[in-house]
Scaffold this active site. Structure first.
Site, short mmCIF file in Angstrom:
data_model
loop_
_atom_site.label_atom_id
_atom_site.label_comp_id
_atom_site.label_asym_id
_atom_site.label_seq_id
_atom_site.Cartn_x
_atom_site.Cartn_y
_atom_site.Cartn_z
N CYS A 108 0.95 -1.26 0.16
CA CYS A 108 -0.05 0.06 0.14
C CYS A 108 0.89 1.31 0.05
O CYS A 108 0.35 2.40 -0.33
CB CYS A 108 -0.98 0.01 1.20
SG CYS A 108 -2.20 -1.40 1.15
N HIS A 233 -3.21 7.55 1.88
CA HIS A 233 -3.57 6.07 1.61
C HIS A 233 -4.91 5.73 2.00
O HIS A 233 -5.37 5.92 3.29
CB HIS A 233 -2.78 4.98 2.21
CG HIS A 233 -2.71 3.68 1.97
ND1 HIS A 233 -3.62 2.96 0.75
CD2 HIS A 233 -2.92 2.70 2.82
CE1 HIS A 233 -3.78 1.96 1.08
NE2 HIS A 233 -3.46 1.62 2.33
N ASN A 263 -10.21 -0.16 0.36
CA ASN A 263 -8.55 -0.11 0.18
C ASN A 263 -7.93 -0.70 -1.17
O ASN A 263 -8.08 -2.08 -1.13
CB ASN A 263 -7.80 -0.73 1.42
CG ASN A 263 -6.52 -0.54 1.45
OD1 ASN A 263 -5.79 -0.47 0.36
ND2 ASN A 263 -5.77 -0.88 2.59
N1 COA Z 1 -18.41 -6.40 11.47
C1 COA Z 1 -19.10 -6.42 12.80
N2 COA Z 1 -18.16 -6.46 13.77
C2 COA Z 1 -16.95 -6.94 13.64
C3 COA Z 1 -16.26 -6.86 12.25
C4 COA Z 1 -17.14 -6.89 11.25
N3 COA Z 1 -16.67 -6.87 9.99
N4 COA Z 1 -14.94 -7.19 12.52
C5 COA Z 1 -14.75 -7.01 14.11
N5 COA Z 1 -15.90 -6.99 14.69
C6 COA Z 1 -16.18 -7.01 16.13
C7 COA Z 1 -14.98 -7.64 16.71
O1 COA Z 1 -15.13 -9.23 16.77
C8 COA Z 1 -15.32 -6.91 18.17
O2 COA Z 1 -16.03 -7.51 18.81
P1 COA Z 1 -16.26 -7.70 20.65
O3 COA Z 1 -15.94 -6.45 20.88
O4 COA Z 1 -17.38 -8.21 20.91
O5 COA Z 1 -14.75 -8.54 20.63
C9 COA Z 1 -15.41 -5.60 17.72
O6 COA Z 1 -16.22 -5.52 16.47
C10 COA Z 1 -14.42 -4.59 17.53
O7 COA Z 1 -13.22 -5.29 16.88
P2 COA Z 1 -11.73 -4.53 16.61
O8 COA Z 1 -11.04 -5.52 15.63
O9 COA Z 1 -11.46 -4.13 17.74
O10 COA Z 1 -12.56 -3.45 15.67
P3 COA Z 1 -11.61 -2.24 15.21
O11 COA Z 1 -12.22 -0.99 15.53
O12 COA Z 1 -10.30 -2.40 15.42
O13 COA Z 1 -11.80 -2.18 13.59
C11 COA Z 1 -10.78 -2.91 11.65
C12 COA Z 1 -11.23 -3.23 12.82
C13 COA Z 1 -10.15 -4.07 10.91
C14 COA Z 1 -11.75 -2.11 10.80
C15 COA Z 1 -9.34 -1.60 12.07
O14 COA Z 1 -8.75 -2.30 12.99
C16 COA Z 1 -8.42 -1.40 10.91
O15 COA Z 1 -8.95 -0.94 9.85
N6 COA Z 1 -7.40 -1.77 11.11
C17 COA Z 1 -6.38 -1.12 10.10
C18 COA Z 1 -6.45 -2.25 8.85
C19 COA Z 1 -5.86 -1.79 7.63
O16 COA Z 1 -5.85 -0.34 7.39
N7 COA Z 1 -5.16 -2.47 6.88
C20 COA Z 1 -4.58 -2.49 5.72
C21 COA Z 1 -3.37 -1.64 5.99
S1 COA Z 1 -2.60 -1.02 4.47
#
Ligand code: COA
Length: 306
Positions: A108, A233, A263
């Site tokens: 990315c 990004h 993304n």
């Molecule tokens: N839909 C609904 N609920 C979801 C979910 C989805 N797609 N994905 C995770 N959850 C739930 C989890 O199980 C968790 O539940 P719990 O509290 O009961 O355990 C809760 O939502 C929070 O999960 P978490 O992983 O802490 O969420 P988050 O706020 O970190 O969001 C991402 C998850 C993946 C959106 C976020 O971490 C992110 O964008 N990270 C960066 C990823 C990225 O940019 N990657 C590419 C880099 S180039």
């Protein structure tokens, strides 16, 4: 020597998967995805070379140039069509180019690495006068469509720019970085799917991008107030918001497409650039900051005067 971007072109596959479509096959919802990532839909079923050829042709048209005018092709991709040849060779042929061509894989952060590489080569003795720089990724081909942790985030797309020597337009500074110790938090094995520790990637990305932006502005002798346009990004709107808050740049200066694209990895920054151009935000003299990050982890920022 001045180097400007004289044409921008994009390509997105026709097939769209909305958040509602995803919520039919996995435990998620439109509301959750929009709130946690700022994404509403993504394009899928793209082929890296085909999207790159379409975007490249559109960029050549925008620059009013033909295949013979291009001296070098750089394709930024992490989803090559084949292990070899480099997908840039397929794109070179598809566009009718006769110049050298190579792939850059910085995931990315690829477009920023590609831009800096092109700029450096153009400044080398006997370097190319015109470079076609393309970011193209078919992330849907390496996405596990049963994994709600990743399937909600990624999509396919391509965008291309023509860089050419000119009396106006220049890069003022760049900052490229990598930390290979972070490989385990975001990777994809051969014939595998994207593996990601989302929360860790989120935290590391905010820190790395904010630091990289500070570095690049310091190198350019600029302050955040001097920046007119930010091309971040397109991974997650909350990452963009957190970085903007840390460095003191208002969100209103950012140009974003992730709501409709998700993304798209190497295509994300040039797609945002195309949006900024369509918004009428890119005038001669405009100070543009682009910053990308991704697996590696690798990150890169560049600041340019349009
Ligand atoms: N839909 C609904 N609920 C979801 C979910 C989805 N797609 N994905 C995770 N959850 C739930 C989890 O199980 C968790 O539940 P719990 O509290 O009961 O355990 C809760 O939502 C929070 O999960 P978490 O992983 O802490 O969420 P988050 O706020 O970190 O969001 C991402 C998850 C993946 C959106 C976020 O971490 C992110 O964008 N990270 C960066 C990823 C990225 O940019 N990657 C590419 C880099 S180039």
């Amino acid at each position: 020597m001045a180097i400007r971007i004289s044409g921008i072109g994009t390509a997105l596959p026709d097939k769209i998967v909305t958040n509602d479509d995803l919520s039919e096959v996995m435990d998620t919802s439109d509301e959750w995805i929009r709130a946690r990532a700022g994404i509403g839909a993504r394009h899928v079923d793209g082929v890296t070379s085909e999207m790159a050829i379409e975007a490249g042709a559109n960029a050549l048209k925008a620059a009013d140039l033909g295949p013979d005018d291009i001296d070098l092709l750089i394709l930024c991709t992490t989803t090559p069509d084949q292990r070899f040849p480099a997908t840039s060779a397929v794109v070179q042929s598809g566009l009718g180019l006769t110049c050298g061509a190579f792939d850059v894989n910085a995931v990315c952060a690829g477009f920023t690495y590609g831009y800096v590489s092109a700029y450096g080569m153009m400044n080398a003795p006997t370097g190319p006068d015109r470079v076609l720089l393309i970011g193209s990724d078919a992330m849907s081909t390496i996405t596990d469509w049963t994994d709600r942790g990743t399937a909600i985030l990624f999509g396919d797309g391509a965008a291309a720019v023509v860089m050419e020597k000119h009396e106006q337009g220049e890069m003022l500074a760049f900052d490229l970085g990598a930390d290979g110790n972070l490989q385990p938090i975001l990777y994809c094995d051969h014939d595998g799917f994207i593996q990601m520790e989302g929360r860790e990637v989120f935290k590391k990305a905010v820190r790395a991008v904010a630091q990289s932006v500070e570095n690049v502005l310091a190198k350019a002798g600029l302050t955040p107030d001097d920046v007119d346009v930010v091309l971040p990004h397109q991974a997650n709107i909350r990452i963009i918001e957190a970085v903007c808050q840390r460095i003191g740049i208002p969100m209103s200066k950012t140009h974003n497409v992730l709501e409709t694209t998700g993304n798209t990895s190497g295509a994300s920054i040039p797609l945002a650039m195309a949006k900024a151009e369509a918004d009428g935000a890119l005038e001669p003299g405009t100070i543009v900051l682009m910053s990308g990050f991704g697996a590696g982890m690798a990150w890169g920022s560049a600041v340019l005067r349009w």
